[in-house]
Design an enzyme around this catalytic site. Structure first.
Site, PDB file in Angstrom:
ATOM      1  N   HIS A  51       0.835  -1.201   0.000  1.00  0.00           N
ATOM      2  CA  HIS A  51       0.000   0.000   0.000  1.00  0.00           C
ATOM      3  C   HIS A  51       0.875   1.258   0.000  1.00  0.00           C
ATOM      4  O   HIS A  51       0.600   2.224  -0.716  1.00  0.00           O
ATOM      5  CB  HIS A  51      -0.899   0.053   1.247  1.00  0.00           C
ATOM      6  CG  HIS A  51      -1.852  -1.088   1.397  1.00  0.00           C
ATOM      7  ND1 HIS A  51      -1.710  -2.043   2.364  1.00  0.00           N
ATOM      8  CD2 HIS A  51      -2.978  -1.418   0.705  1.00  0.00           C
ATOM      9  CE1 HIS A  51      -2.710  -2.910   2.284  1.00  0.00           C
ATOM     10  NE2 HIS A  51      -3.493  -2.570   1.279  1.00  0.00           N
ATOM     11  N   GLN A 166      -0.113  -4.485  -8.876  1.00  0.00           N
ATOM     12  CA  GLN A 166      -0.035  -5.647  -9.771  1.00  0.00           C
ATOM     13  C   GLN A 166      -0.322  -6.950  -9.016  1.00  0.00           C
ATOM     14  O   GLN A 166      -0.707  -7.948  -9.607  1.00  0.00           O
ATOM     15  CB  GLN A 166       1.365  -5.690 -10.415  1.00  0.00           C
ATOM     16  CG  GLN A 166       1.645  -6.869 -11.306  1.00  0.00           C
ATOM     17  CD  GLN A 166       0.708  -6.935 -12.512  1.00  0.00           C
ATOM     18  OE1 GLN A 166       0.202  -5.912 -12.959  1.00  0.00           O
ATOM     19  NE2 GLN A 166       0.469  -8.133 -13.021  1.00  0.00           N
ATOM     20  N   LYS A 167      -0.159  -6.917  -7.692  1.00  0.00           N
ATOM     21  CA  LYS A 167      -0.487  -8.077  -6.860  1.00  0.00           C
ATOM     22  C   LYS A 167      -1.871  -8.619  -7.207  1.00  0.00           C
ATOM     23  O   LYS A 167      -2.093  -9.818  -7.259  1.00  0.00           O
ATOM     24  CB  LYS A 167      -0.415  -7.649  -5.390  1.00  0.00           C
ATOM     25  CG  LYS A 167      -1.169  -8.495  -4.400  1.00  0.00           C
ATOM     26  CD  LYS A 167      -0.392  -9.732  -4.056  1.00  0.00           C
ATOM     27  CE  LYS A 167      -1.066 -10.607  -3.022  1.00  0.00           C
ATOM     28  NZ  LYS A 167      -2.425 -10.329  -2.664  1.00  0.00           N
ATOM     29  N   GLN A 171      -7.845  -7.832 -10.870  1.00  0.00           N
ATOM     30  CA  GLN A 171      -8.556  -6.613 -10.462  1.00  0.00           C
ATOM     31  C   GLN A 171      -8.079  -5.421 -11.300  1.00  0.00           C
ATOM     32  O   GLN A 171      -8.882  -4.610 -11.767  1.00  0.00           O
ATOM     33  CB  GLN A 171      -8.286  -6.372  -8.978  1.00  0.00           C
ATOM     34  CG  GLN A 171      -8.782  -5.043  -8.449  1.00  0.00           C
ATOM     35  CD  GLN A 171      -8.581  -4.951  -6.940  1.00  0.00           C
ATOM     36  OE1 GLN A 171      -9.309  -5.563  -6.175  1.00  0.00           O
ATOM     37  NE2 GLN A 171      -7.602  -4.194  -6.515  1.00  0.00           N
TER      38      GLN A 171
HETATM   39  P1  AMP Z   1      -6.278  -4.016  -0.523  1.00  0.00           P
HETATM   40  O1  AMP Z   1      -6.185  -3.151   0.696  1.00  0.00           O
HETATM   41  O2  AMP Z   1      -5.770  -5.401  -0.315  1.00  0.00           O
HETATM   42  O3  AMP Z   1      -7.615  -3.933  -1.212  1.00  0.00           O
HETATM   43  O4  AMP Z   1      -5.239  -3.399  -1.558  1.00  0.00           O
HETATM   44  C1  AMP Z   1      -5.281  -2.043  -1.919  1.00  0.00           C
HETATM   45  C2  AMP Z   1      -4.367  -1.822  -3.099  1.00  0.00           C
HETATM   46  O5  AMP Z   1      -3.038  -2.201  -2.749  1.00  0.00           O
HETATM   47  C3  AMP Z   1      -4.755  -2.652  -4.313  1.00  0.00           C
HETATM   48  O6  AMP Z   1      -4.580  -1.875  -5.498  1.00  0.00           O
HETATM   49  C4  AMP Z   1      -3.775  -3.794  -4.262  1.00  0.00           C
HETATM   50  O7  AMP Z   1      -3.516  -4.371  -5.521  1.00  0.00           O
HETATM   51  C5  AMP Z   1      -2.546  -3.095  -3.724  1.00  0.00           C
HETATM   52  N1  AMP Z   1      -1.631  -4.067  -3.115  1.00  0.00           N
HETATM   53  C6  AMP Z   1      -1.943  -5.040  -2.221  1.00  0.00           C
HETATM   54  N2  AMP Z   1      -0.853  -5.788  -1.944  1.00  0.00           N
HETATM   55  C7  AMP Z   1       0.167  -5.281  -2.686  1.00  0.00           C
HETATM   56  C8  AMP Z   1       1.549  -5.614  -2.852  1.00  0.00           C
HETATM   57  N3  AMP Z   1       2.097  -6.623  -2.184  1.00  0.00           N
HETATM   58  N4  AMP Z   1       2.281  -4.868  -3.695  1.00  0.00           N
HETATM   59  C9  AMP Z   1       1.726  -3.839  -4.376  1.00  0.00           C
HETATM   60  N5  AMP Z   1       0.435  -3.469  -4.265  1.00  0.00           N
HETATM   61  C10 AMP Z   1      -0.330  -4.180  -3.439  1.00  0.00           C
END
Ligand code: AMP
Length: 302
Positions: A51, A166-167, A171
């Site tokens: 994040h 990109q994780k 999505q």
């Molecule tokens: P989330 O809080 O899991 O919904 O993630 C919020 C954003 O952070 C989304 O765009 C995810 O793809 C991104 N994100 C989550 N994990 C990672 C990671 N390990 N590296 C880069 N971006 C991430």
């Protein structure tokens, strides 16, 4: 006066927290009028360095950085982890502020889904019914929940740039298609996956992993690395996928899926393309966590 990218416009010590849609619009209005470039980082909180990398990217390119913090109930299935999804708002606010976030938009559920909310946004085109969208997995409803909340956040914040990781490759592909199809006036930036030192992709859900499973979980990234290496060495996706399966099996992990797909259309591919990256995506349950990870194999240049 609009500040230059890299500077925060609000209090630097603590990101300002905003709960209401109107309050957020009011806070952003003078900056928008002054021509500020607004960056949005949507999150479900429990921040980690993945994040934070998105917040840093927004900070370096935008005048005002908005992070949304909302555990969106409509993207969780009835048997998923909505109730136990990890939360720590205070810590999130600190980390967001340290990364240069100006505003944290953290609405409650009624603010986002008032009684009678009846409209959803759905991307079809084969993007939301494969991989995680397969009805036997999270299903297309998961992505309908994602695209509906992201469309709402785009309308509420009005960002010039929105940052995703990109994780969550599927999505990202789905959101890019929505932005294109519905003419949202913004740019989508997809930032590289941030990993732990041993390769495990960072995820809020990694807290569900007990010690032994945390060690096994590294097999996902190891499998993807092996896949990329073998696929490129032998110019064969089949050889790459076989190498990945061996790594997973060695950790006693049975993947829900391990597939090669076109990174943009998510259609199946059986060989490395020329000019189009191939997405290798994996999902597996490891102990108490359902994990996803992926690697993009850039095309072989003739
Ligand atoms: P989330 O809080 O899991 O919904 O993630 C919020 C954003 O952070 C989304 O765009 C995810 O793809 C991104 N994100 C989550 N994990 C990672 C990671 N390990 N590296 C880069 N971006 C991430």
């Amino acid at each position: 006066m609009s500040p230059s990218p890299g500077e925060t416009v609000f209090d630097k010590a603590a990101a300002r927290i905003v709960r209401g849609v109107d309050e957020l619009r009011t806070a952003l209005a003078p900056h928008r009028r002054a021509g500020a470039r607004i960056g949005l980082v949507p999150t479900m909180g429990f921040l980690h360095d993945g994040h934070v990398s998105l917040l840093h990217a927004a900070r370096s390119e935008c005048d005002v950085v908005v992070m949304s913090l909302f555990v969106n109930p409509t993207q969780f299935g009835p048997n998923e982890d909505l109730d136990r999804y990890p939360r720590d708002e205070e810590r999130d606010l600190r980390l967001a502020a340290a990364a240069g976030t100006d505003l944290v938009f953290a609405p409650n559920i009624a603010e986002i889904y008032p009684d009678g909310a009846a409209t959803t946004v759905e991307v079809d085109g084969g993007l939301t019914s494969v991989l995680d969208g397969d009805p036997s997995r999270r299903g297309p409803e998961h992505f309908r929940g994602v695209t509906t909340i992201v469309a709402k956040l785009f309308n509420i914040v009005g960002p010039d740039v929105a940052y995703f990781g990109q994780k969550d490759a599927q999505q990202a592909a789905v959101i890019k298609r929505m932005v294109r199809d519905l003419d949202f006036p913004l740019r989508v930036e997809v930032m590289p996956t941030v990993r732990e030192e041993d390769g495990l992709a960072m995820s809020s859900r990694n807290v569900y992993l007990e010690a032994a499973d945390r060690i096994r979980a590294v097999a996902l990234s190891r499998a993807l690395a092996a896949c990329e290496q073998q696929a490129l060495a032998l110019d064969s996706l089949d050889a790459g996928l076989a190498a990945a399966r061996i790594e997973l099996a060695a950790a006693a992990i049975e993947p829900e899926y391990l597939e090669a797909r076109d990174a943009e259309t998510l259609q199946p591919v059986d060989r490395l393309g020329v000019g189009r990256p191939v997405l290798i995506a994996v999902a597996a349950r490891v102990g108490g966590a359902r994990l996803i990870d992926n690697v993009l194999i850039e095309s072989i240049v003739d």
